[in-house]
Motif scaffolding. Structure first.
Motif, PDB file in Angstrom:
ATOM      1  N   LYS A  17       0.854  -1.191   0.000  1.00 59.08           N
ATOM      2  CA  LYS A  17       0.000   0.000   0.000  1.00 59.08           C
ATOM      3  C   LYS A  17       0.888   1.239   0.000  1.00 59.08           C
ATOM      4  CE  LYS A  17      -3.401  -2.461   2.728  1.00 59.08           C
ATOM      5  NZ  LYS A  17      -4.236  -2.455   3.931  1.00 59.08           N
ATOM      6  N   THR A  18       0.569   2.187  -0.881  1.00 54.93           N
ATOM      7  CA  THR A  18       1.340   3.427  -0.978  1.00 54.93           C
ATOM      8  C   THR A  18       0.396   4.605  -1.197  1.00 54.93           C
ATOM      9  OG1 THR A  18       1.599   3.152  -3.374  1.00 54.93           O
ATOM     10  CG2 THR A  18       3.359   2.273  -1.977  1.00 54.93           C
ATOM     11  N   ASN A  19       0.940   5.800  -1.112  1.00 53.38           N
ATOM     12  CA  ASN A  19       0.219   7.047  -1.421  1.00 53.38           C
ATOM     13  C   ASN A  19      -1.079   7.194  -0.640  1.00 53.38           C
ATOM     14  OD1 ASN A  19       2.211   7.728  -3.323  1.00 53.38           O
ATOM     15  ND2 ASN A  19       1.179   6.531  -4.898  1.00 53.38           N
ATOM     16  N   MET A  20      -1.064   6.858   0.649  1.00 57.41           N
ATOM     17  CA  MET A  20      -2.264   6.977   1.458  1.00 57.41           C
ATOM     18  C   MET A  20      -2.524   8.446   1.788  1.00 57.41           C
ATOM     19  SD  MET A  20      -3.307   5.119   5.042  1.00 57.41           S
ATOM     20  CE  MET A  20      -2.886   3.537   4.375  1.00 57.41           C
ATOM     21  N   THR A  21      -3.792   8.837   1.708  1.00 56.35           N
ATOM     22  CA  THR A  21      -4.162  10.198   2.091  1.00 56.35           C
ATOM     23  C   THR A  21      -4.064  10.340   3.603  1.00 56.35           C
ATOM     24  OG1 THR A  21      -6.504   9.593   2.207  1.00 56.35           O
ATOM     25  CG2 THR A  21      -5.704  10.501   0.108  1.00 56.35           C
ATOM     26  N   ALA A  22      -4.000  11.566   4.086  1.00 57.54           N
ATOM     27  CA  ALA A  22      -3.840  11.830   5.522  1.00 57.54           C
ATOM     28  C   ALA A  22      -4.950  11.199   6.358  1.00 57.54           C
ATOM     29  CB  ALA A  22      -3.789  13.334   5.771  1.00 57.54           C
ATOM     30  N   GLY A  24      -6.488   8.439   5.570  1.00 49.96           N
ATOM     31  CA  GLY A  24      -6.449   6.998   5.394  1.00 49.96           C
ATOM     32  C   GLY A  24      -7.558   6.426   4.534  1.00 49.96           C
ATOM     33  N   MET A  25      -8.364   7.281   3.913  1.00 47.91           N
ATOM     34  CA  MET A  25      -9.521   6.810   3.158  1.00 47.91           C
ATOM     35  C   MET A  25      -9.188   6.382   1.729  1.00 47.91           C
ATOM     36  SD  MET A  25     -11.990   6.823   5.294  1.00 47.91           S
ATOM     37  CE  MET A  25     -13.429   6.648   4.281  1.00 47.91           C
ATOM     38  N   VAL A  26      -8.105   6.903   1.163  1.00 52.05           N
ATOM     39  CA  VAL A  26      -7.737   6.589  -0.219  1.00 52.05           C
ATOM     40  C   VAL A  26      -6.267   6.186  -0.251  1.00 52.05           C
ATOM     41  CG1 VAL A  26      -7.553   7.491  -2.569  1.00 52.05           C
ATOM     42  CG2 VAL A  26      -9.414   8.264  -1.094  1.00 52.05           C
ATOM     43  N   ARG A  27      -5.968   5.102  -0.996  1.00 50.78           N
ATOM     44  CA  ARG A  27      -4.584   4.648  -1.126  1.00 50.78           C
ATOM     45  C   ARG A  27      -4.444   3.832  -2.397  1.00 50.78           C
ATOM     46  NH1 ARG A  27      -6.375   1.281   3.459  1.00 50.78           N
ATOM     47  NH2 ARG A  27      -7.042  -0.656   2.519  1.00 50.78           N
ATOM     48  N   ASP A  28      -3.216   3.687  -2.840  1.00 45.38           N
ATOM     49  CA  ASP A  28      -2.913   2.797  -3.952  1.00 45.38           C
ATOM     50  C   ASP A  28      -2.519   1.446  -3.369  1.00 45.38           C
ATOM     51  OD1 ASP A  28      -3.289   4.874  -5.791  1.00 45.38           O
ATOM     52  OD2 ASP A  28      -1.183   5.464  -5.702  1.00 45.38           O
ATOM     53  N   GLU A  29      -2.927   0.375  -4.047  1.00 49.00           N
ATOM     54  CA  GLU A  29      -2.569  -0.973  -3.623  1.00 49.00           C
ATOM     55  C   GLU A  29      -2.104  -1.783  -4.816  1.00 49.00           C
ATOM     56  OE1 GLU A  29      -5.773  -1.606   0.007  1.00 49.00           O
ATOM     57  OE2 GLU A  29      -5.621  -3.123  -1.554  1.00 49.00           O
ATOM     58  N   VAL A  30      -1.048  -2.570  -4.611  1.00 52.70           N
ATOM     59  CA  VAL A  30      -0.562  -3.512  -5.601  1.00 52.70           C
ATOM     60  C   VAL A  30      -0.605  -4.884  -4.950  1.00 52.70           C
ATOM     61  CG1 VAL A  30       1.409  -4.241  -6.990  1.00 52.70           C
ATOM     62  CG2 VAL A  30       0.944  -1.809  -6.681  1.00 52.70           C
ATOM     63  N   ASN A  31      -1.298  -5.838  -5.574  1.00 50.45           N
ATOM     64  CA  ASN A  31      -1.397  -7.203  -5.076  1.00 50.45           C
ATOM     65  C   ASN A  31      -0.525  -8.120  -5.915  1.00 50.45           C
ATOM     66  OD1 ASN A  31      -3.422  -6.646  -3.066  1.00 50.45           O
ATOM     67  ND2 ASN A  31      -4.853  -6.408  -4.742  1.00 50.45           N
TER      68      ASN A  31
END
Length: 82
Positions: A17-22, A24-31
């Motif tokens: 998980k990267t680039n999480m907003t302050a 915590g509601m939006v983030r990028d995920e790579v599986n």
């Protein structure tokens, strides 16, 4: 980073998980699919708590809706994610 075992131990996955907003509601995920051996090696290096839950997914109007029901230390907690 998170590692996960699912489908009764038949599948294993690592999530980054990267680039999480302050908030915590939006983030990028790579599986990334990993082997059982890779999963077991990563679990040995675990920091933090292990979460046990069952996830139910459904599709509504083109969106995935996930409902998580927790067990163990978080027994009684449930939430829905869109």
């Amino acid at each position: 980073m998170r590692v996960r075992e699912y489908n009764n131990g038949l599948a294993h996955e690592m999530t980054i998980k990267t680039n999480m907003t302050a908030d915590g509601m939006v983030r990028d995920e790579v599986n990334i699919t990993i082997t059982k051996e890779q999963y077991e090696n990563l679990v040995k290096k675990q920091e933090g708590n292990t979460i046990h839950k069952t996830r139910y997914q459904l599709y509504d109007d083109g969106q995935v809706i996930a409902i998580d029901i927790f067990r163990g230390d978080l027994d009684g907690l449930a939430y829905m994610e869109i």
